[in-house]
Design an enzyme around this catalytic site. Structure first.
Site, PDB file in Angstrom:
ATOM      1  N   HIS A   1     -10.000 -19.398  34.410  1.00  0.00           N
ATOM      2  CA  HIS A   1      -9.702 -20.684  33.767  1.00  0.00           C
ATOM      3  C   HIS A   1      -8.390 -20.507  33.022  1.00  0.00           C
ATOM      4  CE1 HIS A   1      -9.940 -24.181  31.182  1.00  0.00           C
ATOM      5  NE2 HIS A   1     -10.935 -24.643  31.937  1.00  0.00           N
TER       6      HIS A   1
ATOM      7  N   GLU B   1     -10.258 -28.306  30.188  1.00  0.00           N
ATOM      8  CA  GLU B   1      -9.190 -28.935  30.963  1.00  0.00           C
ATOM      9  C   GLU B   1      -9.021 -30.406  30.556  1.00  0.00           C
ATOM     10  OE1 GLU B   1      -9.280 -26.957  34.886  1.00  0.00           O
ATOM     11  OE2 GLU B   1      -9.580 -29.000  35.595  1.00  0.00           O
TER      12      GLU B   1
ATOM     13  N   ARG C   1      -6.036 -31.270  28.530  1.00  0.00           N
ATOM     14  CA  ARG C   1      -4.837 -31.576  29.335  1.00  0.00           C
ATOM     15  C   ARG C   1      -5.021 -32.912  30.046  1.00  0.00           C
ATOM     16  NH1 ARG C   1      -5.016 -27.034  33.107  1.00  0.00           N
ATOM     17  NH2 ARG C   1      -6.859 -26.365  31.975  1.00  0.00           N
TER      18      ARG C   1
ATOM     19  N   ARG D   1      -6.580 -25.061  38.999  1.00  0.00           N
ATOM     20  CA  ARG D   1      -6.519 -24.026  37.956  1.00  0.00           C
ATOM     21  C   ARG D   1      -5.991 -22.690  38.470  1.00  0.00           C
ATOM     22  NH1 ARG D   1     -12.867 -24.561  36.596  1.00  0.00           N
ATOM     23  NH2 ARG D   1     -12.041 -26.319  35.426  1.00  0.00           N
TER      24      ARG D   1
ATOM     25  N   HIS E   1     -13.661 -17.153  34.937  1.00  0.00           N
ATOM     26  CA  HIS E   1     -14.442 -18.363  34.641  1.00  0.00           C
ATOM     27  C   HIS E   1     -15.548 -18.640  35.651  1.00  0.00           C
ATOM     28  CE1 HIS E   1     -15.191 -22.284  32.972  1.00  0.00           C
ATOM     29  NE2 HIS E   1     -14.863 -22.903  34.090  1.00  0.00           N
ATOM     30  N   HIS E   2     -15.226 -18.538  36.934  1.00  0.00           N
ATOM     31  CA  HIS E   2     -16.204 -18.990  37.932  1.00  0.00           C
ATOM     32  C   HIS E   2     -16.161 -18.083  39.151  1.00  0.00           C
ATOM     33  CE1 HIS E   2     -18.834 -22.197  39.521  1.00  0.00           C
ATOM     34  NE2 HIS E   2     -18.344 -21.833  40.695  1.00  0.00           N
TER      35      HIS E   2
ATOM     36  N   ARG F   1     -12.587 -23.508  42.865  1.00  0.00           N
ATOM     37  CA  ARG F   1     -13.366 -24.691  42.502  1.00  0.00           C
ATOM     38  C   ARG F   1     -12.538 -25.661  41.660  1.00  0.00           C
ATOM     39  NH1 ARG F   1     -16.020 -26.248  38.089  1.00  0.00           N
ATOM     40  NH2 ARG F   1     -16.135 -24.209  37.048  1.00  0.00           N
TER      41      ARG F   1
HETATM   42  P1  FAD Z   1     -26.183 -20.982  35.027  1.00  0.00           P
HETATM   43  O1  FAD Z   1     -26.145 -22.264  34.300  1.00  0.00           O
HETATM   44  O2  FAD Z   1     -25.292 -19.902  34.580  1.00  0.00           O
HETATM   45  O3  FAD Z   1     -27.709 -20.496  34.972  1.00  0.00           O
HETATM   46  C1  FAD Z   1     -28.147 -19.318  35.572  1.00  0.00           C
HETATM   47  C2  FAD Z   1     -29.305 -18.788  34.739  1.00  0.00           C
HETATM   48  O4  FAD Z   1     -29.988 -17.765  35.449  1.00  0.00           O
HETATM   49  C3  FAD Z   1     -28.827 -18.167  33.445  1.00  0.00           C
HETATM   50  O5  FAD Z   1     -29.498 -18.750  32.357  1.00  0.00           O
HETATM   51  C4  FAD Z   1     -29.155 -16.693  33.612  1.00  0.00           C
HETATM   52  O6  FAD Z   1     -29.470 -16.052  32.405  1.00  0.00           O
HETATM   53  C5  FAD Z   1     -30.355 -16.750  34.539  1.00  0.00           C
HETATM   54  N1  FAD Z   1     -30.589 -15.518  35.304  1.00  0.00           N
HETATM   55  C6  FAD Z   1     -29.659 -14.768  35.959  1.00  0.00           C
HETATM   56  N2  FAD Z   1     -30.266 -13.719  36.564  1.00  0.00           N
HETATM   57  C7  FAD Z   1     -31.579 -13.830  36.290  1.00  0.00           C
HETATM   58  C8  FAD Z   1     -32.715 -13.044  36.634  1.00  0.00           C
HETATM   59  N3  FAD Z   1     -32.600 -11.945  37.379  1.00  0.00           N
HETATM   60  N4  FAD Z   1     -33.933 -13.432  36.191  1.00  0.00           N
HETATM   61  C9  FAD Z   1     -34.067 -14.544  35.422  1.00  0.00           C
HETATM   62  N5  FAD Z   1     -33.024 -15.306  35.050  1.00  0.00           N
HETATM   63  C10 FAD Z   1     -31.807 -14.970  35.489  1.00  0.00           C
HETATM   64  N6  FAD Z   1     -18.339 -26.940  35.398  1.00  0.00           N
HETATM   65  C11 FAD Z   1     -18.118 -28.266  35.524  1.00  0.00           C
HETATM   66  O7  FAD Z   1     -18.352 -28.826  36.583  1.00  0.00           O
HETATM   67  N7  FAD Z   1     -17.656 -28.979  34.476  1.00  0.00           N
HETATM   68  C12 FAD Z   1     -17.376 -28.422  33.279  1.00  0.00           C
HETATM   69  O8  FAD Z   1     -16.975 -29.102  32.357  1.00  0.00           O
HETATM   70  C13 FAD Z   1     -17.559 -27.018  33.130  1.00  0.00           C
HETATM   71  N8  FAD Z   1     -17.247 -26.390  31.978  1.00  0.00           N
HETATM   72  C14 FAD Z   1     -17.520 -25.053  31.841  1.00  0.00           C
HETATM   73  C15 FAD Z   1     -17.276 -24.432  30.623  1.00  0.00           C
HETATM   74  C16 FAD Z   1     -17.577 -23.089  30.455  1.00  0.00           C
HETATM   75  C17 FAD Z   1     -17.270 -22.418  29.139  1.00  0.00           C
HETATM   76  C18 FAD Z   1     -18.150 -22.358  31.526  1.00  0.00           C
HETATM   77  C19 FAD Z   1     -18.492 -20.909  31.368  1.00  0.00           C
HETATM   78  C20 FAD Z   1     -18.392 -22.981  32.735  1.00  0.00           C
HETATM   79  C21 FAD Z   1     -18.076 -24.324  32.908  1.00  0.00           C
HETATM   80  N9  FAD Z   1     -18.318 -24.971  34.113  1.00  0.00           N
HETATM   81  C22 FAD Z   1     -18.082 -26.302  34.233  1.00  0.00           C
HETATM   82  C23 FAD Z   1     -18.971 -24.254  35.207  1.00  0.00           C
HETATM   83  C24 FAD Z   1     -20.461 -24.540  35.218  1.00  0.00           C
HETATM   84  O9  FAD Z   1     -20.936 -24.635  33.892  1.00  0.00           O
HETATM   85  C25 FAD Z   1     -21.247 -23.454  35.950  1.00  0.00           C
HETATM   86  O10 FAD Z   1     -20.663 -23.127  37.153  1.00  0.00           O
HETATM   87  C26 FAD Z   1     -22.638 -23.963  36.229  1.00  0.00           C
HETATM   88  O11 FAD Z   1     -23.197 -24.439  35.055  1.00  0.00           O
HETATM   89  C27 FAD Z   1     -23.527 -22.904  36.809  1.00  0.00           C
HETATM   90  O12 FAD Z   1     -24.843 -23.400  36.785  1.00  0.00           O
HETATM   91  P2  FAD Z   1     -26.021 -22.548  37.390  1.00  0.00           P
HETATM   92  O13 FAD Z   1     -27.276 -23.235  37.065  1.00  0.00           O
HETATM   93  O14 FAD Z   1     -25.728 -22.207  38.774  1.00  0.00           O
HETATM   94  O15 FAD Z   1     -25.943 -21.183  36.568  1.00  0.00           O
HETATM   95  C1  SIN Z   2     -13.275 -27.332  31.590  1.00  0.00           C
HETATM   96  O1  SIN Z   2     -13.825 -28.205  30.928  1.00  0.00           O
HETATM   97  O2  SIN Z   2     -12.071 -27.077  31.558  1.00  0.00           O
HETATM   98  C2  SIN Z   2     -14.095 -26.527  32.533  1.00  0.00           C
HETATM   99  C3  SIN Z   2     -14.413 -27.385  33.658  1.00  0.00           C
HETATM  100  C4  SIN Z   2     -14.970 -26.631  34.815  1.00  0.00           C
HETATM  101  O3  SIN Z   2     -15.096 -25.424  34.810  1.00  0.00           O
HETATM  102  O4  SIN Z   2     -15.304 -27.316  35.775  1.00  0.00           O
END
Ligand code: FAD
Ligand code: SIN
Length: 610
Positions: A404, A417, A420, A441, A543-544, A583
């Site tokens: 990021h 983002e 911006r 990004r 970040h991702h 992404r």
């Molecule tokens: P996660 O939400 O990470 O959940 C996975 C879960 O699985 C975690 O709680 C973890 O602890 C658990 N886990 C892992 N391994 C195990 C295991 N072996 N046993 C049990 N539990 C386990 N994306 C956007 O589209 N818009 C945004 O504005 C945006 N902002 C972001 C800001 C930040 C700071 C970050 C870090 C990411 C952002 N993203 C954004 C990206 C997005 O948040 C993530 O890609 C997305 O939330 C991932 O969701 P998920 O459910 O796949 O994983």
């Molecule tokens: C951000 O808000 O800049 C993060 C958005 C994203 O990871 O999709």
């Protein structure tokens, strides 16, 4: 001591410990007598301190049964004496920051930080830099625990056979897991949701800028014209056409439906802004530009609780179980208190997220990122991927890892983002712009790294601040520099004042003319002219992780031979294919909700047939 006296003593002690917690004030301890003072002088862990007031039973024995992994009873005891997290949020505030006020979701339990028998840790320290010290605290540190640790105990649990049976197990209570859980319950399945962290929500709870969706009611209300096909084109272009087109079509095609689904559960996604690489404004977030992730995951959490999903925190899945035909039949779990045990299930959904917080692993796939900080939550280390790999899944695109562009190295916080998108510009140490700020990004991050010092300054004015609630959080963390004029701000950050003034003047001219003649930035939402002016130093951070488990359009996990692993589904950042090589901002929340829903539905259907 009779019970009312004991209660009075406990209340006094609780009051004192709250003071101690917030101000670290040893003198306060003397107010409650010699015995307590002694404990304060030689504290090791919270349990030592609490023994002064009573016995183990005061915290641990529950009328409702033995200690379980959620530590529900223990946490209730904390709250009974010390008040709830919500009530404590306004106590001990230093410079606008309270250790108990947070963006964390769900049942944030006292024992997430106050570990009792081990040194407490500040969970917030895993990401942020705070001055707060909690009593008896150790600094947050986490070592990666491989999934094949304690093999003897694992084998014993396997030999003991299933402790429980259910229709669907979902691994990971982030956004994809919570969406899958709600959707599987809607489809009539019994669901156990397992989360290894003490706090649910994963990376999803941190999401800031928005959730991308095309042809939505919110866009229509704001007069924004968009098409699903444009979202597909933007996503493919951003991903360098390495995405799985079938998955991208599902992403865009279902995006507005997913917004409606969340809205039907109470979500507010009415503010729509621009994120990098998007042709139009399609990033949906709550009114006023508040963070999308904490809101959406809280809505999903409440919905899962309402639908009686059996949610277990502190419960790490270390193995997928299979029968002789290679069909998935359940999981081996390690519960913080209960140890290893087996759950038999008809279907399992892997929603374990990415691995950006595991720099060793990141650097293995992309050595350029060695030593980089990450924006992610502490659990994003990739042990879920190891579990899936051990069960024979195919993976794709693991080498594509995204930085990021705008992470504050001082605050330890990703700067969305959307700042911006709502008008901020990027300048270098010479006070000059150097890139189209809302390009994809990968390009923005590379441009920042190419500047002197490998960092840049995000510059914005008060009108941008007013347009986005999320900015107030950054202001409260004290890393945003401020000036009553552009020149004053330039002095504060050490860039030439005349250059910054010139840069702002020409940017404002571009805005008036409706064309960025320098870098071709496609959106110019507002002039930067309203004092005060603000600056945040930013540099890229991991970040991702774009790659992960290979799935088909029904979220079924595949083997390297392209065969479906019966009973195994995956969704969200744990998978690969949706985002290709890069992404787009805002596409992950769309991904996890849409594919989480599909995975939950498909798993429930499969369970019904088996
Ligand atoms: P996660 O939400 O990470 O959940 C996975 C879960 O699985 C975690 O709680 C973890 O602890 C658990 N886990 C892992 N391994 C195990 C295991 N072996 N046993 C049990 N539990 C386990 N994306 C956007 O589209 N818009 C945004 O504005 C945006 N902002 C972001 C800001 C930040 C700071 C970050 C870090 C990411 C952002 N993203 C954004 C990206 C997005 O948040 C993530 O890609 C997305 O939330 C991932 O969701 P998920 O459910 O796949 O994983
Ligand atoms: C951000 O808000 O800049 C993060 C958005 C994203 O990871 O999709």
């Amino acid at each position: 001591m009779d019970s009312s006296l004991k209660r009075l003593f406990l209340l006094g002690l609780a009051f004192c410990s709250v003071l101690f917690v917030f101000w670290g004030c040893r003198e306060t301890a003397t107010m409650v007598g010699g015995q307590v003072e002694k404990a304060f002088q030689h504290p090791q862990v919270l349990a030592d301190f609490h023994q002064v007031s009573g016995s183990c039973k005061d915290c641990h024995i529950s009328k409702s049964g033995p200690i379980e992994d959620n530590l529900t009873h223990e946490n209730n005891q904390c709250v009974e004496c010390h008040a709830s997290l919500a009530k404590l949020a306004d106590v001990g505030v230093r410079g606008g920051v309270s250790p108990h006020r947070s963006h964390l979701i769900g049942a944030v339990a006292c024992t997430s930080c106050h570990l009792g028998h081990e040194k407490s840790v500040s969970y917030c320290d895993a990401c942020h830099s705070f001055e707060h010290q909690i009593p008896f605290a150790g600094k947050w540190e986490r070592t990666f625990v491989p999934i094949d640790t304690d093999m003897m105990a694992q084998e014993q649990a396997l030999a003991a056979g299933p402790r429980e049976t259910t229709d669907v197990v979902i691994v990971g209570a982030g956004g994809a897991g919570l969406s899958a859980a709600v959707s599987a319950r809607e489809a009539g399945a019994n669901v156990i949701l397992l989360e290894k962290e003490p706090i649910p929500g994963g990376n999803a709870k941190l999401a800031a800028g928005g959730m991308n969706a095309a042809e939505t009611k919110s866009q229509a209300a704001l007069g924004i014209t968009d098409e699903k096909q444009i979202m597909i084109d933007d996503t493919m272009k951003g991903g360098r056409n390495l995405n799985d087109l079938a998955l991208v079509k599902i992403l865009a095609g279902n995006s507005s439906d997913s917004v409606d689904w969340l809205t039907s559960m109470g979500a507010d996604l009415t503010d729509v802004g621009r994120m990098g690489g998007a042709s139009v404004n399609r990033s949906h977030r709550p009114t006023g530009g508040a963070g999308v992730g904490a809101h959406v995951t809280q809505v999903l959490w409440d919905s899962a609780v309402k639908r009686n999903v059996d949610i277990r925190l502190n419960s790490r899945v270390v193995r997928l179980l299979k029968d002789s035909a290679d069909n998935v039949t359940g999981v081996l779990v390690h519960g913080k208190v209960s140890g290893y045990y087996v759950i038999k299930a008809d279907a399992v959904v892997m929603a374990t997220g990415g691995f950006a917080k595991n720099n060793d692993r990141v650097a293995k796939y992309d050595p350029k990122l060695k030593g980089f900080k990450a924006t992610n939550h502490p659990g994003a280390v990739g042990d879920g991927l190891d579990v899936a790999l051990q069960a024979g899944v195919a993976t794709r695109d693991l080498e594509y890892i995204q930085a990021h562009p705008t992470y504050s190295p001082v605050g330890g916080v990703m700067i969305t983002e959307a700042v911006r998108g709502n008008g901020a510009i990027l300048i270098n140490r010479d006070g000059q712009r150097f890139v189209n700020e809302i390009t994809t990004r990968d390009k923005a991050a590379a441009a920042i790294l190419a500047q002197k010092g490998g960092s840049a300054y995000l510059i914005f004015d008060h009108s941008v601040r007013k347009s986005l609630k999320k900015i107030e959080g950054y202001i409260n963390l004290h890393f945003v520099r401020e000036g009553q004029s552009a020149a004053e701000l330039a002095v504060a950050i050490g860039v030439p004042a005349a250059e910054l003034e010139k840069t702002l003047a020409s940017y404002n001219r571009f805005k008036k003319a409706g064309k960025d003649e320098q870098f071709g930035r496609p959106n110019l939402p507002r002039e930067l002219a309203l004092a005060p002016f603000y600056a945040i130093e930013v540099t890229p951070a991991v970040h991702h992780t774009m790659g992960g488990i290979t799935i088909d359009s029904r979220t079924r996990a595949k083997t390297v031979n392209g065969k479906t692993i019966e009973g195994l589904y995956a969704a969200g950042e744990a998978t690969g294919g949706v985002h290709g090589a890069n992404r787009l901002g805002g596409n992950a929340i769309s991904d996890i909700v849409t594919f989480g829903r599909i995975a939950g539905f498909e798993a429930a259907q499969y369970a019904r047939q088996h």
